[in-house]
Design a protein around this motif. Sequence first.
Motif, PDB file in Angstrom:
ATOM      1  N   PRO A  24      21.803  43.551  40.484  1.00 26.41           N
ATOM      2  CA  PRO A  24      22.031  44.669  41.425  1.00 26.41           C
ATOM      3  C   PRO A  24      23.454  44.697  41.967  1.00 26.41           C
ATOM      4  N   MET A  25      24.058  43.532  42.200  1.00 23.01           N
ATOM      5  CA  MET A  25      25.417  43.492  42.723  1.00 23.01           C
ATOM      6  C   MET A  25      26.424  43.938  41.659  1.00 23.01           C
ATOM      7  N   PHE A  26      26.180  43.565  40.418  1.00 25.07           N
ATOM      8  CA  PHE A  26      27.027  44.044  39.321  1.00 25.07           C
ATOM      9  C   PHE A  26      27.015  45.578  39.303  1.00 25.07           C
ATOM     10  N   MET A  27      25.806  46.155  39.401  1.00 25.83           N
ATOM     11  CA  MET A  27      25.686  47.608  39.332  1.00 25.83           C
ATOM     12  C   MET A  27      26.308  48.277  40.557  1.00 25.83           C
ATOM     13  N   ASP A  28      26.205  47.644  41.720  1.00 27.83           N
ATOM     14  CA  ASP A  28      26.841  48.190  42.924  1.00 27.83           C
ATOM     15  C   ASP A  28      28.350  48.304  42.733  1.00 27.83           C
ATOM     16  N   ILE A  29      28.951  47.233  42.224  1.00 27.61           N
ATOM     17  CA  ILE A  29      30.399  47.227  42.033  1.00 27.61           C
ATOM     18  C   ILE A  29      30.814  48.236  40.973  1.00 27.61           C
TER      19      ILE A  29
END
Length: 455
Positions: free
Chosen positions: A230-235
Motif C-alpha cells: 500500500p505504501m508503494f502505491m501511495d508514493i
Amino acid sequence: MVEQAYQRTKAYDKLSFLYSITGSLEKLGKMHKIATMRNHMGSRLQTSLLLGNVEDRVQALADSGQSALAYLTAKSHGLADKAEAIREAAGMDDADTGESHTLLVPTMPVTSLVDWPQLQTTKRTFKLDEPSENYNVAEALETDEVFGDRTVAPAPAAADIETGWDIDDAELQIDVELQNDAEFMPPQPGSSGAPNSQNAVEQIAAGNFERAIQLLNKQKGISSFATLKPMFMDIYTGSQSVLTAQSILPNQSAQMYSMASALEKLQQGYDATTNAQFADALHIFRQLLLSLIFISDDDTDEVLAVCREYILGISMELERAAITDNPARLVELAAYFTHCQLRTDHEKLSLRLAMTTAYKHKCFKAAGEFAQRLLDLAPAPQIADKARKLITICDRQSRDSLEINYDAQKPLVICAASHTPIYQGEAAANCPYCQASYKPEYRGNLCHICTVAKI
C-alpha cells in the motif's frame, strides 16, 4: 499537455469538454465561434449548452431545421419575440410549455486548468541520424489553422555554416568509429529521468518497483514487501498527481511520507498509549515504523527506536492481558515492560503496573524494586506516598513467593519473539532494520516488531 494534444489533432469536442470541466470559459467561447465557422451544428449546440447561452442554442436549433425545439426552447426561457418569430416562420400552433423552467448554466469546475510539469530537455547540437526518404518535412511543420500559425525558420546548410572558418579536414586521419552514446534519449513514460538514483522513493515514484526493492533490501535489510505494497502505491500514485493551491482538495506533494507527518503519527501513538488503547497504539506505532523506511531524515533513527520500544512493550502488555492461569508469567511480563525505553509518563505507568502486579502475587522483592524505581522518577505526591508505604512492607518480607525469570540487578534486553530476558553477555541476534533483539534460535525468521526484515 492534454490541451496541446487535442489542439494538434483538432479534437474539438474533447477540447470543449476539457475547457468546460476546468472552467476555461473564455476558451470555451472561442470553441463556440469555431463551431459556428465550421457550420458544425452538433458542436455548436453542445458549446452553447456548456456556456448557458440560450440565444445561440435557439439559433442553432433553428438553423438546423429543428423549428419545434427552437420554439419550445425560446418560449421556455422567456424569449417571447424570438419564439413568436420562429412559430410564424414555421407555421406552427401556439404551445403551452408549463410554468416550471430552469436555465441550464455551466457547472462550477473543481479545479482550473494548470500547466502540468514537463521534463526539461536540451536540444541536440548535432543530429546523428539522417531522416528517412519517406520523411515528409512539410507535414511535420504543418501549421494549425485554428489555434495560430507557428513558423519555423529553416536551418542553414552545413556548407553555409563553415564558410569563412577556414576549415579543411580532408587530410585528417580519423579511424575511430563514432558511437551514439551521447545522443539524447528522452525518458520513457513512468521514468524519473534518474534511473541510477540510489533513493528508493524516487524509484518507486518512477514506477521502478523492482529497483526500489533491491535498494531497500541492500540499504535497510528489508526482505518481505507484501506489507509495504500500500505504501508503494501511495508514493507512485501521489507522484502522478498535481493539484493547484486554489483547489478545494488538500494539497499533496510527491513526497507522501515526511518527518512532520511522522511526528504527528507519533503523538497519536502516545495518546493511545496514555488512554490504554493498546491495540490501536500497536497499529499506529507499527505503521509509523514502516513509513520511516521511505523518509530520509537525520531524526528517523530516534523515532524508529521509539517505535520499536513501544511495539515491544505493548505486545507484552497485550500478551499479559490474555493470561488467566499463570501468575508467574503475569509478573514477568509486567517486569519486562518496565525495561522498554518509554516516555517518562508511560514509564511511570509501567512501573506502577509492575509494582501492583508483583505485590498482588506476593512477589515482595520485585514489588519493592519497582516501587523504588518509581520514586526515582518523582511521581505525584499521592503515588509517591503509596510507593513508600509499599517499600516499607516489602522490606519486612524481602522475598518472592513465585519463581520468576527476572533479575533486576543484571542489565538486560527483551527478546521480541519469546518475550524473555537476554542478559548482558548472552548471545543475541538483531533485526537489520529496527534493531530489535532476539535469542539466537530466531535467526533467519521475520522480525516480530517490523515484520519486514529477517533476523
